[in-house]
Design a protein around this motif. Structure first.
Motif, mmCIF file in Angstrom:
data_model
loop_
_atom_site.group_PDB
_atom_site.id
_atom_site.type_symbol
_atom_site.label_atom_id
_atom_site.label_comp_id
_atom_site.label_asym_id
_atom_site.label_seq_id
_atom_site.Cartn_x
_atom_site.Cartn_y
_atom_site.Cartn_z
ATOM 1 N N THR A 1 0.804 -1.227 0.000
ATOM 2 C CA THR A 1 0.000 0.000 0.000
ATOM 3 C C THR A 1 0.834 1.273 0.000
ATOM 4 O OG1 THR A 1 -0.087 0.138 2.420
ATOM 5 C CG2 THR A 1 -1.753 -1.226 1.329
ATOM 6 N N GLY A 2 2.118 1.155 0.282
ATOM 7 C CA GLY A 2 2.960 2.339 0.336
ATOM 8 C C GLY A 2 2.903 3.070 1.665
ATOM 9 N N LEU A 3 2.071 2.607 2.599
ATOM 10 C CA LEU A 3 1.991 3.236 3.916
ATOM 11 C C LEU A 3 2.978 2.574 4.867
ATOM 12 C CD1 LEU A 3 -1.883 3.645 4.225
ATOM 13 C CD2 LEU A 3 -0.194 5.353 3.547
ATOM 14 N N SER A 4 3.380 3.298 5.894
ATOM 15 C CA SER A 4 4.454 2.833 6.764
ATOM 16 C C SER A 4 3.941 1.929 7.881
ATOM 17 C CB SER A 4 5.181 4.031 7.387
ATOM 18 O OG SER A 4 4.421 4.568 8.454
ATOM 19 N N ALA A 5 4.882 1.270 8.539
ATOM 20 C CA ALA A 5 4.546 0.393 9.663
ATOM 21 C C ALA A 5 4.112 1.183 10.887
ATOM 22 C CB ALA A 5 5.746 -0.478 10.017
ATOM 23 N N ASP A 6 4.245 2.499 10.855
ATOM 24 C CA ASP A 6 3.779 3.355 11.958
ATOM 25 C C ASP A 6 2.373 3.887 11.720
ATOM 26 O OD1 ASP A 6 6.156 3.122 13.394
ATOM 27 O OD2 ASP A 6 7.083 4.811 12.350
ATOM 28 N N LEU A 7 1.674 3.295 10.780
ATOM 29 C CA LEU A 7 0.351 3.811 10.398
ATOM 30 C C LEU A 7 -0.557 4.045 11.602
ATOM 31 C CD1 LEU A 7 -1.880 4.432 8.305
ATOM 32 C CD2 LEU A 7 -2.360 1.972 8.251
ATOM 33 N N TRP A 8 -0.599 3.077 12.527
ATOM 34 C CA TRP A 8 -1.567 3.151 13.631
ATOM 35 C C TRP A 8 -0.987 3.782 14.887
ATOM 36 C CZ3 TRP A 8 -6.046 2.596 11.636
ATOM 37 C CH2 TRP A 8 -6.255 1.703 10.578
ATOM 38 N N LYS A 9 0.208 4.352 14.795
ATOM 39 C CA LYS A 9 0.840 4.939 15.970
ATOM 40 C C LYS A 9 -0.055 6.015 16.590
ATOM 41 C CE LYS A 9 5.027 7.303 17.537
ATOM 42 N NZ LYS A 9 6.322 7.916 17.128
ATOM 43 N N ASP A 10 -0.289 5.895 17.896
ATOM 44 C CA ASP A 10 -1.060 6.854 18.700
ATOM 45 C C ASP A 10 -2.539 6.925 18.327
ATOM 46 O OD1 ASP A 10 1.232 7.537 20.128
ATOM 47 O OD2 ASP A 10 1.765 9.136 18.719
ATOM 48 N N THR A 11 -3.025 5.999 17.499
ATOM 49 C CA THR A 11 -4.461 5.972 17.183
ATOM 50 C C THR A 11 -5.245 5.573 18.424
ATOM 51 O OG1 THR A 11 -4.124 5.420 14.869
ATOM 52 C CG2 THR A 11 -6.244 4.831 15.812
ATOM 53 N N ALA A 12 -6.302 6.298 18.731
ATOM 54 C CA ALA A 12 -7.124 5.984 19.895
ATOM 55 C C ALA A 12 -7.809 4.630 19.706
ATOM 56 C CB ALA A 12 -8.171 7.067 20.108
ATOM 57 N N PRO A 13 -7.612 3.669 20.615
ATOM 58 C CA PRO A 13 -8.242 2.349 20.454
ATOM 59 C C PRO A 13 -9.757 2.429 20.312
ATOM 60 C CG PRO A 13 -6.584 2.284 22.184
ATOM 61 C CD PRO A 13 -6.753 3.718 21.812
ATOM 62 N N HIS B 1 -0.510 14.489 12.699
ATOM 63 C CA HIS B 1 -0.030 13.488 11.721
ATOM 64 C C HIS B 1 -0.287 12.054 12.197
ATOM 65 C CE1 HIS B 1 1.829 16.501 9.117
ATOM 66 N NE2 HIS B 1 2.219 17.093 10.226
ATOM 67 N N ARG B 2 -1.413 11.867 12.886
ATOM 68 C CA ARG B 2 -1.821 10.511 13.247
ATOM 69 C C ARG B 2 -2.593 9.941 12.048
ATOM 70 N NH1 ARG B 2 -2.886 13.225 18.311
ATOM 71 N NH2 ARG B 2 -5.111 13.371 17.831
ATOM 72 N N GLN B 3 -1.867 9.323 11.135
ATOM 73 C CA GLN B 3 -2.458 8.941 9.862
ATOM 74 C C GLN B 3 -3.602 7.942 10.027
ATOM 75 O OE1 GLN B 3 0.632 7.619 7.147
ATOM 76 N NE2 GLN B 3 0.840 9.683 6.335
ATOM 77 N N GLY B 4 -3.387 6.898 10.804
ATOM 78 C CA GLY B 4 -4.425 5.880 10.966
ATOM 79 C C GLY B 4 -5.696 6.459 11.562
ATOM 80 N N ALA C 1 -2.462 15.213 7.009
ATOM 81 C CA ALA C 1 -1.890 14.035 7.667
ATOM 82 C C ALA C 1 -0.869 13.314 6.799
ATOM 83 C CB ALA C 1 -3.010 13.079 8.051
ATOM 84 N N GLY C 2 -0.706 13.746 5.565
ATOM 85 C CA GLY C 2 0.253 13.108 4.674
ATOM 86 C C GLY C 2 -0.337 12.043 3.784
#
Length: 485
Positions: A49-61, A429-432, A465-466
């Motif tokens: 997908t071209g998105l990084s492994a940090d996609l879900w970083k800091d996403t509110a559960p 920049h919390r992409q997820g 968010a990029g």
């Protein structure tokens, strides 16, 4: 011998001393109690997908738990569906705690299936832990297998399931699997049990045909089991396109004759039908489907020397199908007095969509939209179009800004609180999290996507968010939607 015994005694004393030291003892105790974390249900990719492994970083559960189930249950506009696929197919550890929750892993897999990638969902579930111990994960695995034609694999999933085996879904699958194994009496009994719990007239009709050899009627593509039955019975799947769920649409063959059109050649009957379907499409989703079915034909017509009968329609269709080069080629052949049935506003809207698709919002085009919007008033499509193009980063001159500030492009249908959280996620920049909140607004809006006001807000947030490609796609879709009724 005595020397060996003394060495053993010294070694034992040394070890005892080592274990008695506080530092080593604490470290050893820590090692003793540590256990491996369970594998993350979001870490296996379904595609590149071209998105990084940090996609879900800091996403509110909590946001993930609320939004993920929506993505399989509610229709999404094509651009929103593409965004949903991008984030869900990415291999990245899920939001805190969510990545280890079986129901959330199942929600991810079911959404991937609903978005048309049963094979990708199956690959993810092949590496997921605890599938046999969770009904939701097993159901996703079985549906993915059925849709990809792996009936034996689906039956094995059902057989391995250790919980909730009396659920109607599992009874229906078991009856099908028993029929495949030639266990006709057992299949009939299981079919009766399933029918007593829930009604699925199409499943019952198809199963009875499989068991008795009676006429099956029309194929049904509403779910994996009915598709597998229809396929096993040799029914016409293409004729059942109207019953196809989004998950099953990829199994259908594209309609129409996609052969390249020679310069000056006549349209075949199938190609003429493709053009007619573009003109007759009602609503944006139907228009985009028709455009994708006709993409090769449109490209061939654009390369031909003969004048185009409806160039603005074909340019919009090329854009809707993702063929920017063809759309730009058609636009390059047009001047204002050569556009049959198109107004100056139509051309301005097309230019706005082309500018958005290219990722370079043109200031002159935006100023022109604002001018037309000011002249035509609040009912003009130019006003909401200007709002969407501006959200993508378009700039306006001083006079255009003054006019734009007086526009009334409509009202927001989304929660102000949700949009506030969206803005904050984008700024951080919390992409997820940004993607999930944007998808939530889109899912609540339905298959045509959000209205211009909310769409502009989503476009701006995604870009900030990029997620630039997704922001462009959502903007182009909105600009096309203003031209397709």
């Amino acid at each position: 011998m005595a020397s060996s015994k003394r060495l053993t005694t010294v070694s034992a004393l040394a070890l005892a001393t080592l274990f008695s030291t506080s530092a080593f003892g604490a470290a050893w105790a820590q090692v003793q109690v540590q256990t491996l974390a369970p594998p993350d249900l979001f870490s296996t990719p379904a595609g590149d997908t071209g998105l990084s492994a940090d996609l879900w970083k800091d996403t509110a559960p909590g946001i993930a738990r609320e939004v993920l189930p929506k993505l399989a249950a509610k229709p999404l506009s094509p651009a929103s569906a593409a965004l949903a696929y991008r984030v869900l197919a990415t291999g990245a550890n899920g939001p805190a705690e969510v990545g280890s929750e079986p129901d959330m892993g199942a929600a991810r897999a079911m959404a991937l299936i609903a978005l048309g990638d049963a094979a990708g969902a199956g690959a993810v579930l092949d590496r997921a832990p605890g599938v046999a111990g969770n009904s939701a994960l097993s159901m996703a695995a079985a549906e993915a297998a059925l849709i990809t034609g792996a009936d034996a694999k689906a039956c094995a999933v059902g057989e391995a399931l250790g919980v909730d085996r009396s659920n109607p879904y599992w009874l229906r699958l078991r009856a099908f699997c028993q029929a495949l194994a030639g266990q006709t009496d057992a299949a009939q009994l299981t079919l009766n049990l399933a029918a007593g719990q829930t009604q699925d007239a199409d499943y019952t009709r198809l199963m009875n045909a499989l068991l008795s050899g009676s006429p099956a009627g029309a194929a049904n593509l509403s779910n994996g089991i009915n598709y597998a039955l229809s396929r096993k019975l040799g029914l016409d799947l293409q004729a059942a396109a109207a019953t196809a769920s989004p998950a099953l649409k990829p199994v259908l063959k594209p309609s129409g004759d996609m052969a390249a059109l020679a310069s000056g050649g006549d349209l075949t009957a199938a190609q003429t039908a493709d053009v007619a379907s573009l003109r007759q499409a009602k609503g944006l989703p139907a228009f985009i489907d028709a455009a994708k079915a006709s993409t090769a034909l449109i490209a061939a017509l654009a390369r031909a020397d003969a004048p185009l009968e409806d160039p603005v329609l074909f340019a919009k269709a090329a854009l809707a199908a993702g063929d920017l080069a063809t759309a730009q080629s058609i636009r390059g052949r047009l001047t204002q007095d050569q556009i049959p049935g198109a107004t100056a506003t139509d051309l301005s809207l097309l230019d706005a969509a082309l500018s958005a698709a290219a990722g370079k919002p043109n200031a002159q085009i935006l100023d022109g939209l604002v001018e037309r919007g000011a002249q035509a008033g609040a009912k003009s499509a130019a006003q909401p179009a200007a709002l969407i193009l501006a959200a993508l980063g378009g700039t306006m001159g001083p006079e255009a800004r003054a006019r734009f500030a007086t526009f009334d492009p409509g009202k927001s249908a989304a929660s102000a609180a949700r949009l506030t959280v969206l803005d904050a996620a984008a700024a951080a920049h919390r992409q997820g999290e940004t993607a999930l909140l944007a998808l939530s607004v889109s899912a609540d809006a339905g298959a045509s996507g959000p209205g211009p006001v909310d769409r502009a807000r989503l476009v701006r947030a995604l870009a900030q968010a990029g997620l630039d490609a997704d922001a462009r796609a959502l903007a182009v879709e909105g600009l096309l939607g203003l031209q397709v009724k």
